[in-house]
Every structure is written in C-alpha cells, then in structure tokens.
Scaffold this motif. Sequence first.
Motif, PDB file in Angstrom:
ATOM      1  N   GLY A 130      33.290   0.831 153.208  1.00  0.00           N
ATOM      2  CA  GLY A 130      34.072   0.613 151.993  1.00  0.00           C
ATOM      3  C   GLY A 130      35.566   0.618 152.249  1.00  0.00           C
ATOM      4  N   VAL A 131      36.010   1.558 153.057  1.00  0.00           N
ATOM      5  CA  VAL A 131      37.434   1.651 153.368  1.00  0.00           C
ATOM      6  C   VAL A 131      37.875   0.443 154.192  1.00  0.00           C
ATOM      7  CG1 VAL A 131      39.197   3.020 154.538  1.00  0.00           C
ATOM      8  CG2 VAL A 131      37.402   4.153 153.217  1.00  0.00           C
ATOM      9  N   ARG A 132      37.066   0.064 155.179  1.00  0.00           N
ATOM     10  CA  ARG A 132      37.418  -1.096 156.002  1.00  0.00           C
ATOM     11  C   ARG A 132      37.490  -2.374 155.167  1.00  0.00           C
ATOM     12  NH1 ARG A 132      40.027   1.481 159.660  1.00  0.00           N
ATOM     13  NH2 ARG A 132      38.764   2.628 161.179  1.00  0.00           N
ATOM     14  N   ALA A 133      36.620  -2.497 154.182  1.00  0.00           N
ATOM     15  CA  ALA A 133      36.619  -3.693 153.340  1.00  0.00           C
ATOM     16  C   ALA A 133      37.902  -3.791 152.521  1.00  0.00           C
ATOM     17  CB  ALA A 133      35.396  -3.701 152.425  1.00  0.00           C
ATOM     18  N   VAL A 134      38.317  -2.685 151.912  1.00  0.00           N
ATOM     19  CA  VAL A 134      39.517  -2.739 151.076  1.00  0.00           C
ATOM     20  C   VAL A 134      40.774  -2.892 151.939  1.00  0.00           C
ATOM     21  CG1 VAL A 134      40.089  -0.271 150.861  1.00  0.00           C
ATOM     22  CG2 VAL A 134      40.470  -1.803 148.921  1.00  0.00           C
ATOM     23  N   GLU A 135      40.759  -2.334 153.145  1.00  0.00           N
ATOM     24  CA  GLU A 135      41.879  -2.538 154.071  1.00  0.00           C
ATOM     25  C   GLU A 135      42.002  -4.019 154.427  1.00  0.00           C
ATOM     26  OE1 GLU A 135      41.861   1.700 156.585  1.00  0.00           O
ATOM     27  OE2 GLU A 135      41.003  -0.119 157.458  1.00  0.00           O
ATOM     28  N   HIS A 136      40.886  -4.630 154.765  1.00  0.00           N
ATOM     29  CA  HIS A 136      40.882  -6.042 155.153  1.00  0.00           C
ATOM     30  C   HIS A 136      41.330  -6.925 153.989  1.00  0.00           C
ATOM     31  CE1 HIS A 136      39.453  -9.257 157.898  1.00  0.00           C
ATOM     32  NE2 HIS A 136      39.202  -9.921 156.772  1.00  0.00           N
ATOM     33  N   MET A 137      40.863  -6.607 152.809  1.00  0.00           N
ATOM     34  CA  MET A 137      41.241  -7.383 151.619  1.00  0.00           C
ATOM     35  C   MET A 137      42.749  -7.312 151.395  1.00  0.00           C
ATOM     36  SD  MET A 137      39.536  -7.011 147.840  1.00  0.00           S
ATOM     37  CE  MET A 137      39.909  -8.132 146.488  1.00  0.00           C
ATOM     38  N   HIS A 138      43.317  -6.131 151.548  1.00  0.00           N
ATOM     39  CA  HIS A 138      44.754  -5.960 151.341  1.00  0.00           C
ATOM     40  C   HIS A 138      45.565  -6.770 152.354  1.00  0.00           C
ATOM     41  CE1 HIS A 138      48.659  -4.105 150.774  1.00  0.00           C
ATOM     42  NE2 HIS A 138      48.668  -3.744 152.044  1.00  0.00           N
ATOM     43  N   ARG A 139      45.140  -6.754 153.597  1.00  0.00           N
ATOM     44  CA  ARG A 139      45.914  -7.413 154.648  1.00  0.00           C
ATOM     45  C   ARG A 139      45.767  -8.933 154.623  1.00  0.00           C
ATOM     46  NH1 ARG A 139      44.931  -4.246 160.223  1.00  0.00           N
ATOM     47  NH2 ARG A 139      46.432  -5.835 160.920  1.00  0.00           N
ATOM     48  N   HIS A 140      44.692  -9.455 154.026  1.00  0.00           N
ATOM     49  CA  HIS A 140      44.432 -10.894 154.082  1.00  0.00           C
ATOM     50  C   HIS A 140      44.616 -11.625 152.752  1.00  0.00           C
ATOM     51  CE1 HIS A 140      42.598  -9.610 157.864  1.00  0.00           C
ATOM     52  NE2 HIS A 140      42.673 -10.856 158.250  1.00  0.00           N
ATOM     53  N   ALA A 148      46.786 -11.765 148.836  1.00  0.00           N
ATOM     54  CA  ALA A 148      47.801 -11.316 147.890  1.00  0.00           C
ATOM     55  C   ALA A 148      47.199 -11.396 146.495  1.00  0.00           C
ATOM     56  CB  ALA A 148      49.046 -12.189 147.982  1.00  0.00           C
ATOM     57  N   LEU A 149      47.319 -10.307 145.745  1.00  0.00           N
ATOM     58  CA  LEU A 149      46.711 -10.242 144.412  1.00  0.00           C
ATOM     59  C   LEU A 149      47.777  -9.991 143.351  1.00  0.00           C
ATOM     60  CD1 LEU A 149      44.116  -8.353 146.191  1.00  0.00           C
ATOM     61  CD2 LEU A 149      43.238  -9.769 144.355  1.00  0.00           C
ATOM     62  N   PRO A 150      47.470 -10.329 142.086  1.00  0.00           N
ATOM     63  CA  PRO A 150      48.451 -10.119 141.016  1.00  0.00           C
ATOM     64  C   PRO A 150      48.831  -8.649 140.862  1.00  0.00           C
ATOM     65  CG  PRO A 150      46.637 -11.512 140.284  1.00  0.00           C
ATOM     66  CD  PRO A 150      46.228 -10.952 141.606  1.00  0.00           C
ATOM     67  N   ALA A 151      49.920  -8.416 140.140  1.00  0.00           N
ATOM     68  CA  ALA A 151      50.455  -7.061 139.992  1.00  0.00           C
ATOM     69  C   ALA A 151      49.523  -6.135 139.232  1.00  0.00           C
ATOM     70  CB  ALA A 151      51.810  -7.128 139.280  1.00  0.00           C
ATOM     71  N   ASN A 152      48.611  -6.692 138.432  1.00  0.00           N
ATOM     72  CA  ASN A 152      47.700  -5.839 137.652  1.00  0.00           C
ATOM     73  C   ASN A 152      46.472  -5.415 138.456  1.00  0.00           C
ATOM     74  OD1 ASN A 152      47.034  -8.683 137.414  1.00  0.00           O
ATOM     75  ND2 ASN A 152      45.401  -8.069 136.008  1.00  0.00           N
ATOM     76  N   VAL A 153      46.422  -5.772 139.740  1.00  0.00           N
ATOM     77  CA  VAL A 153      45.309  -5.403 140.612  1.00  0.00           C
ATOM     78  C   VAL A 153      45.793  -4.390 141.642  1.00  0.00           C
ATOM     79  CG1 VAL A 153      43.564  -6.218 142.240  1.00  0.00           C
ATOM     80  CG2 VAL A 153      44.267  -7.679 140.324  1.00  0.00           C
ATOM     81  N   ARG A 154      45.117  -3.250 141.683  1.00  0.00           N
ATOM     82  CA  ARG A 154      45.456  -2.208 142.652  1.00  0.00           C
ATOM     83  C   ARG A 154      44.327  -2.055 143.658  1.00  0.00           C
ATOM     84  NH1 ARG A 154      46.738   3.340 140.376  1.00  0.00           N
ATOM     85  NH2 ARG A 154      47.681   3.559 142.445  1.00  0.00           N
ATOM     86  N   LEU A 155      44.683  -1.971 144.937  1.00  0.00           N
ATOM     87  CA  LEU A 155      43.721  -1.726 146.003  1.00  0.00           C
ATOM     88  C   LEU A 155      43.981  -0.332 146.552  1.00  0.00           C
ATOM     89  CD1 LEU A 155      43.749  -4.874 145.770  1.00  0.00           C
ATOM     90  CD2 LEU A 155      43.161  -4.929 148.189  1.00  0.00           C
ATOM     91  N   ILE A 156      42.937   0.497 146.617  1.00  0.00           N
ATOM     92  CA  ILE A 156      43.108   1.884 147.043  1.00  0.00           C
ATOM     93  C   ILE A 156      42.062   2.264 148.085  1.00  0.00           C
ATOM     94  CG2 ILE A 156      42.991   4.303 146.297  1.00  0.00           C
ATOM     95  CD1 ILE A 156      44.133   3.557 143.665  1.00  0.00           C
ATOM     96  N   ASP A 157      42.519   2.914 149.118  1.00  0.00           N
ATOM     97  CA  ASP A 157      41.628   3.567 150.082  1.00  0.00           C
ATOM     98  C   ASP A 157      41.244   4.906 149.468  1.00  0.00           C
ATOM     99  OD1 ASP A 157      40.540   5.150 152.072  1.00  0.00           O
ATOM    100  OD2 ASP A 157      42.213   4.930 153.472  1.00  0.00           O
TER     101      ASP A 157
END
Length: 249
Positions: A24-34, A36-45
């Motif tokens: 789960g953590v690796r997935a959200v890390e990869h999503m963040h690095r690859h 760009a999402l709108p300002a209303n979307v937060r990605l959290i480890d």
Amino acid sequence: MTASGPRVLVLGIGNLLWADEGFGVRAVEHMHRHYALPANVRLIDGGTQGIYLVQEIREADILVVFDAVDYALPPGTLKRVEGAEVPKFLGAKKISLHQTGFQEVLAMAEMMGDSPAHQLLIGVQPVELEDFGGSLRPEVKAQVEPAIALALEYLAGFGIAANPRPVPLPAEQGIGSLEMMLERYETERPDEAAAFRGGDARVLGAGGWTGPADFEVEMQALVGRPPVARSPAAYPVAHPLAGAPGTDA
C-alpha cells in the motif's frame, strides 16, 4: 466538498519492513512520483498509524486505500472492493495489526458522522510476509501500476483527472522517508549474515533462549502466586511536617 471539488484522500497503509506488507505504501509513493493531481486530492503514506489517521478520514469525501489484503486468492492477485465492503474486508481477514486499527478508524469516523461517502479498497494478495527487511516480491511489485490505474479510473468517475509527470519526481521529493524509498531500501539492505530475516539465529538457534514448555501453565503459576508479605517497616512514611520550618523535627 471544496470549491475545487470533493475532498479526496488516497491512502497507502502497511508496514514496509515486512515484504509484501508494504504494498500500500509503495503504491501511493509511486502514484505521487509519477502523477500530478488536483489540489483537492491528497496522497498520504499512512504506514501503520491506525487511529492517528482518523482526522484525515473524517475530512475526506472520497477515500481510496491501497493495502495488502488476504482475499484467499492466488498470491499476487489484485482485487478492488468498494463501499460498505471496505471495512468488512479489512477486519474479517486481517494479515497484520494495522488492518484492525484501520477498521476501527473507519468505524470511529462513521460514529462521528464524518465517514467518507465513497470508499475504494485496492488490495493485492501477498506472496511473502515473513521476511523482515524484505521488499515486494516480483508478483506483487508488478501490481503497483495496475493498482494505480484502478484508482485513477475510479477518480475519473468523479471528474478528477491525473496528469502523468513528464519526468518522475526524484526520491528526495517523495512523500515518505528518504531512507525507506524503494531504491535505497532494496539496494542498501544488509546481507542475511548481518541482518537475519526471521529472528536472530544467534539467540533463537544457538540455545540462548527457550520458551516455556507450557505457556498457559507457567502464566497460571505466576498469576496464582500469593502476594509477598512485607512488614510495615519496609515502607517508612515520613511525617508531612517533618523538617518543616517552625517545627521541632
């Protein structure tokens, strides 16, 4: 809801130190690095924070969770669960303590009247968990990008678009600890002679420690022991005014 749209929380939970538990953590890390999402979307480890995530959950209208889940499916299988089924899966077939904790977080948010209206769990059936300090197995690592594709497809249904980054963000701009980023975690792991994978053989395998022959009997013997009698002299009590100004002590 914000002026820019629904408040979205994309959360990766799990323990990076136990091989596929870190999916789960690796997935959200990869999503963040690859992406760009709108300002209303937060990605959290979210790691193993459990109850400490409750405020983040309460503030979300849409919740997407990446995790390693025991679906009782072939190892490496990717599966999505939506809506009211999300907490049921996290609690019924847990593979680690953080899942029970996260189920309680969802229940707490619901009791407080702030449960996300839309919930999606994207989980992968783990291949290996009993490898302390290990990384994702190839079958599980191969599901990181398909899992992200499922999340982006789900968000697109709410009109939320993600843009692929022309160049992935460097590790220094990731959302996790730099020391735990995938590249370093995999390349800098000590060999098995220096870092034992399933417990320290110098203790467990060399006869330096042995467990009780019958744990229940031993615990009962400890609990059933009568209290040790001590004389009052063993607990001297000073007079509250002893040595105070204006006294004869």
